[in-house]
Design a protein around this motif. Structure first.
Motif, PDB file in Angstrom:
ATOM      1  N   MET A 183       0.851  -1.176   0.000  1.00 56.11           N
ATOM      2  CA  MET A 183       0.000   0.000   0.000  1.00 56.11           C
ATOM      3  C   MET A 183       0.892   1.232   0.000  1.00 56.11           C
ATOM      4  O   MET A 183       1.655   1.469   0.927  1.00 56.11           O
ATOM      5  N   GLY A 184       0.818   2.050  -1.054  1.00 56.61           N
ATOM      6  CA  GLY A 184       1.589   3.285  -1.145  1.00 56.61           C
ATOM      7  C   GLY A 184       0.860   4.407  -0.434  1.00 56.61           C
ATOM      8  O   GLY A 184      -0.303   4.688  -0.717  1.00 56.61           O
ATOM      9  N   LEU A 185       1.541   5.052   0.486  1.00 55.17           N
ATOM     10  CA  LEU A 185       0.927   6.147   1.231  1.00 55.17           C
ATOM     11  C   LEU A 185       1.379   7.482   0.668  1.00 55.17           C
ATOM     12  O   LEU A 185       2.549   7.666   0.337  1.00 55.17           O
ATOM     13  N   LYS A 186       0.447   8.410   0.570  1.00 47.84           N
ATOM     14  CA  LYS A 186       0.735   9.755   0.091  1.00 47.84           C
ATOM     15  C   LYS A 186       0.234  10.758   1.119  1.00 47.84           C
ATOM     16  O   LYS A 186      -0.828  10.587   1.700  1.00 47.84           O
TER      17      LYS A 186
ATOM     18  N   ALA B  43      -3.167   9.333   2.889  1.00 46.91           N
ATOM     19  CA  ALA B  43      -4.139   8.425   2.290  1.00 46.91           C
ATOM     20  C   ALA B  43      -3.427   7.389   1.444  1.00 46.91           C
ATOM     21  O   ALA B  43      -2.280   7.586   1.022  1.00 46.91           O
ATOM     22  N   ASP B  44      -4.124   6.311   1.173  1.00 47.82           N
ATOM     23  CA  ASP B  44      -3.640   5.323   0.226  1.00 47.82           C
ATOM     24  C   ASP B  44      -3.595   5.995  -1.140  1.00 47.82           C
ATOM     25  O   ASP B  44      -4.497   6.755  -1.502  1.00 47.82           O
TER      26      ASP B  44
ATOM     27  N   THR C 176       8.264   8.825   8.434  1.00 43.51           N
ATOM     28  CA  THR C 176       9.107   7.690   8.825  1.00 43.51           C
ATOM     29  C   THR C 176       8.452   6.356   8.474  1.00 43.51           C
ATOM     30  O   THR C 176       9.145   5.366   8.292  1.00 43.51           O
ATOM     31  N   GLU C 177       7.105   6.339   8.348  1.00 42.41           N
ATOM     32  CA  GLU C 177       6.402   5.119   7.957  1.00 42.41           C
ATOM     33  C   GLU C 177       6.469   4.882   6.452  1.00 42.41           C
ATOM     34  O   GLU C 177       5.992   3.862   5.969  1.00 42.41           O
ATOM     35  N   GLY C 178       7.005   5.851   5.696  1.00 40.04           N
ATOM     36  CA  GLY C 178       7.167   5.650   4.263  1.00 40.04           C
ATOM     37  C   GLY C 178       6.217   6.446   3.396  1.00 40.04           C
ATOM     38  O   GLY C 178       6.181   6.249   2.179  1.00 40.04           O
TER      39      GLY C 178
ATOM     40  N   ALA D 143       5.199  12.756   0.212  1.00 40.15           N
ATOM     41  CA  ALA D 143       4.419  13.980   0.040  1.00 40.15           C
ATOM     42  C   ALA D 143       4.307  14.326  -1.439  1.00 40.15           C
ATOM     43  O   ALA D 143       5.256  14.135  -2.202  1.00 40.15           O
ATOM     44  N   THR D 144       3.157  14.861  -1.840  1.00 41.69           N
ATOM     45  CA  THR D 144       2.991  15.350  -3.203  1.00 41.69           C
ATOM     46  C   THR D 144       3.778  16.643  -3.362  1.00 41.69           C
ATOM     47  O   THR D 144       4.290  17.198  -2.389  1.00 41.69           O
TER      48      THR D 144
END
Length: 114
Positions: free
Chosen positions: A1-4, A23-24, A64-66, A69-70
Motif C-alpha cells: 500500500m503506497g501512502l501519500k 491516504a492510500d 518515517t512510515e514511508g 508527500a505530493t
C-alpha cells in the motif's frame, strides 16, 4: 500500500479549502483517508499564520512510515523546515518552442544582427 501525504479539497464552490491528509495512493482525492495532518486555506494572504497549519509530530511519524508527500505538500513541508525544500524547474520542457520555431527565431536574430 503506497501512502501519500496530499491535499483533499473541501469548501464551497469558488471558496477552496484543503485538508492535508495521509491516504492510500489509490483512494480518490476527496475520498477515504487515514489521518488528517493539517489544513491549507488559499483564500488567506500568503503571510497569514493560519494559511497553512501542520501537525508536525504526526507528519514526521508518517514520513518515517514511508509516506511520500505530493509536490505542493512537499513545498509546505520544506517551508516549515520539516523536510528538504524540493527543487523546481522554472520552465517545463513541454512549453519550450518546438524545433522549427527555434530555427525561425535564430534566423530572425541573425537577420536583425546583420
Amino acid at each position: 500500500m503506497g501512502l501519500k501525504i496530499r491535499l483533499a479539497r473541501a469548501g464551497a464552490k469558488k471558496r477552496p479549502y484543503y485538508h492535508i491528509v495521509v491516504a492510500d495512493s489509490r483512494a480518490p482525492r476527496d475520498g477515504r483517508f487515514i489521518e488528517k495532518l493539517g489544513s491549507y486555506n488559499p483564500m488567506l494572504p500568503a503571510e497569514h499564520a493560519e494559511r497553512v497549519r501542520l501537525f508536525e509530530d504526526r507528519i514526521m511519524h508518517w514520513l518515517t512510515e514511508g509516506a511520500i508527500a505530493t509536490d505542493r505538500v512537499a513545498r509546505f513541508l520544506g517551508k516549515a523546515g520539516l523536510t528538504k525544500m524540493p527543487t523546481w524547474n522554472e520552465q517545463p520542457k513541454q512549453s519550450a518552442p518546438k524545433k522549427k520555431a527555434q530555427e525561425r527565431a535564430k534566423a530572425a536574430a541573425a537577420a536583425a544582427a546583420s
